[in-house]
Design a protein around this motif. Structure first.
Motif, mmCIF file in Angstrom:
data_model
loop_
_atom_site.group_PDB
_atom_site.id
_atom_site.type_symbol
_atom_site.label_atom_id
_atom_site.label_comp_id
_atom_site.label_asym_id
_atom_site.label_seq_id
_atom_site.Cartn_x
_atom_site.Cartn_y
_atom_site.Cartn_z
ATOM 1 N N TRP A 105 0.835 -1.207 0.000
ATOM 2 C CA TRP A 105 0.000 0.000 0.000
ATOM 3 C C TRP A 105 0.868 1.254 0.000
ATOM 4 C CZ3 TRP A 105 -0.629 4.014 3.536
ATOM 5 C CH2 TRP A 105 -1.674 4.881 3.267
ATOM 6 N N LEU A 106 1.905 1.267 0.842
ATOM 7 C CA LEU A 106 2.812 2.419 0.869
ATOM 8 C C LEU A 106 3.507 2.606 -0.481
ATOM 9 C CD1 LEU A 106 4.497 2.041 4.359
ATOM 10 C CD2 LEU A 106 3.000 3.891 3.632
ATOM 11 N N ARG A 107 3.924 1.513 -1.078
ATOM 12 C CA ARG A 107 4.594 1.579 -2.381
ATOM 13 C C ARG A 107 3.667 2.167 -3.441
ATOM 14 N NH1 ARG A 107 5.442 -3.823 -5.378
ATOM 15 N NH2 ARG A 107 3.249 -3.383 -5.620
ATOM 16 N N ASP A 108 2.412 1.684 -3.458
ATOM 17 C CA ASP A 108 1.472 2.167 -4.461
ATOM 18 C C ASP A 108 1.001 3.592 -4.179
ATOM 19 O OD1 ASP A 108 1.704 -0.283 -5.679
ATOM 20 O OD2 ASP A 108 -0.168 -1.089 -4.849
ATOM 21 N N ARG A 109 0.811 3.912 -2.935
ATOM 22 C CA ARG A 109 0.284 5.230 -2.559
ATOM 23 C C ARG A 109 1.302 6.336 -2.736
ATOM 24 N NH1 ARG A 109 -2.832 9.255 -1.692
ATOM 25 N NH2 ARG A 109 -3.374 9.905 0.409
ATOM 26 N N PHE A 110 2.548 6.090 -2.323
ATOM 27 C CA PHE A 110 3.554 7.129 -2.331
ATOM 28 C C PHE A 110 4.635 6.923 -3.396
ATOM 29 C CE2 PHE A 110 1.955 7.058 2.078
ATOM 30 C CZ PHE A 110 1.421 8.343 2.111
ATOM 31 N N GLY A 111 4.544 5.859 -4.180
ATOM 32 C CA GLY A 111 5.484 5.621 -5.251
ATOM 33 C C GLY A 111 6.862 5.193 -4.786
ATOM 34 N N TRP A 112 6.933 4.586 -3.618
ATOM 35 C CA TRP A 112 8.215 4.111 -3.117
ATOM 36 C C TRP A 112 8.620 2.859 -3.879
ATOM 37 C CZ3 TRP A 112 7.221 4.562 2.871
ATOM 38 C CH2 TRP A 112 7.107 5.906 3.202
ATOM 39 N N GLY A 113 9.869 2.492 -3.791
ATOM 40 C CA GLY A 113 10.379 1.328 -4.517
ATOM 41 C C GLY A 113 9.985 0.014 -3.871
ATOM 42 N N ASN A 114 10.452 -1.072 -4.480
ATOM 43 C CA ASN A 114 10.149 -2.413 -3.976
ATOM 44 C C ASN A 114 10.897 -2.738 -2.688
ATOM 45 O OD1 ASN A 114 8.317 -3.061 -5.966
ATOM 46 N ND2 ASN A 114 9.902 -3.814 -7.343
ATOM 47 N N GLY A 115 11.883 -1.939 -2.343
ATOM 48 C CA GLY A 115 12.616 -2.162 -1.099
ATOM 49 C C GLY A 115 11.731 -2.038 0.121
ATOM 50 N N VAL A 116 10.701 -1.208 0.039
ATOM 51 C CA VAL A 116 9.791 -1.052 1.169
ATOM 52 C C VAL A 116 8.992 -2.332 1.403
ATOM 53 C CG1 VAL A 116 7.826 -0.061 -0.071
ATOM 54 C CG2 VAL A 116 8.217 0.576 2.280
ATOM 55 N N VAL A 117 8.722 -3.088 0.344
ATOM 56 C CA VAL A 117 7.997 -4.356 0.499
ATOM 57 C C VAL A 117 8.884 -5.372 1.223
ATOM 58 C CG1 VAL A 117 6.860 -6.243 -0.726
ATOM 59 C CG2 VAL A 117 6.608 -3.898 -1.543
ATOM 60 N N ILE A 118 10.142 -5.414 0.863
ATOM 61 C CA ILE A 118 11.070 -6.321 1.535
ATOM 62 C C ILE A 118 11.212 -5.926 3.004
ATOM 63 C CG2 ILE A 118 13.470 -7.098 1.614
ATOM 64 C CD1 ILE A 118 13.477 -6.743 -1.462
ATOM 65 N N ALA A 119 11.330 -4.622 3.265
ATOM 66 C CA ALA A 119 11.438 -4.153 4.652
ATOM 67 C C ALA A 119 10.178 -4.477 5.443
ATOM 68 C CB ALA A 119 11.707 -2.653 4.668
ATOM 69 N N GLY A 120 9.014 -4.310 4.839
ATOM 70 C CA GLY A 120 7.759 -4.635 5.517
ATOM 71 C C GLY A 120 7.640 -6.113 5.822
ATOM 72 N N LEU A 121 8.079 -6.933 4.888
ATOM 73 C CA LEU A 121 8.042 -8.385 5.106
ATOM 74 C C LEU A 121 9.000 -8.792 6.220
ATOM 75 C CD1 LEU A 121 6.853 -11.066 4.182
ATOM 76 C CD2 LEU A 121 8.684 -11.217 2.518
ATOM 77 N N LEU A 122 10.201 -8.241 6.202
ATOM 78 C CA LEU A 122 11.171 -8.553 7.260
ATOM 79 C C LEU A 122 10.688 -8.070 8.619
ATOM 80 C CD1 LEU A 122 14.554 -7.800 5.466
ATOM 81 C CD2 LEU A 122 13.559 -10.026 6.012
#
Length: 62
Positions: free
Chosen positions: A14-31
């Motif tokens: 959601w953060l990636r799609d909403r604010f245009g952040w990269g895929n690194g935020v998904v990895i950080a969220g998963l970790l």
């Protein structure tokens, strides 16, 4: 145990799609979600171990 990683992943997507952040935020969220799940499991195991010791003490008392 599966909920924190899923919430972390969905929140990060959601953060990636909403604010245009990269895929690194998904990895950080998963970790982060996995870390929270591991801490929760550790606390649960400590709690059950403590309760088991208390019940053993009560059984040994005359």
């Amino acid at each position: 145990m599966a909920v924190p990683p899923l919430l972390g992943c969905f929140g990060a997507v959601w953060l990636r799609d909403r604010f245009g952040w990269g895929n690194g935020v998904v990895i950080a969220g998963l970790l982060l979600g996995v870390g929270v799940a591991v801490c929760g499991l550790r606390d649960f195991l400590r709690f059950t171990e403590r309760k088991a010791r208390e019940s053993e003490r009560k059984e040994k008392m005359p």
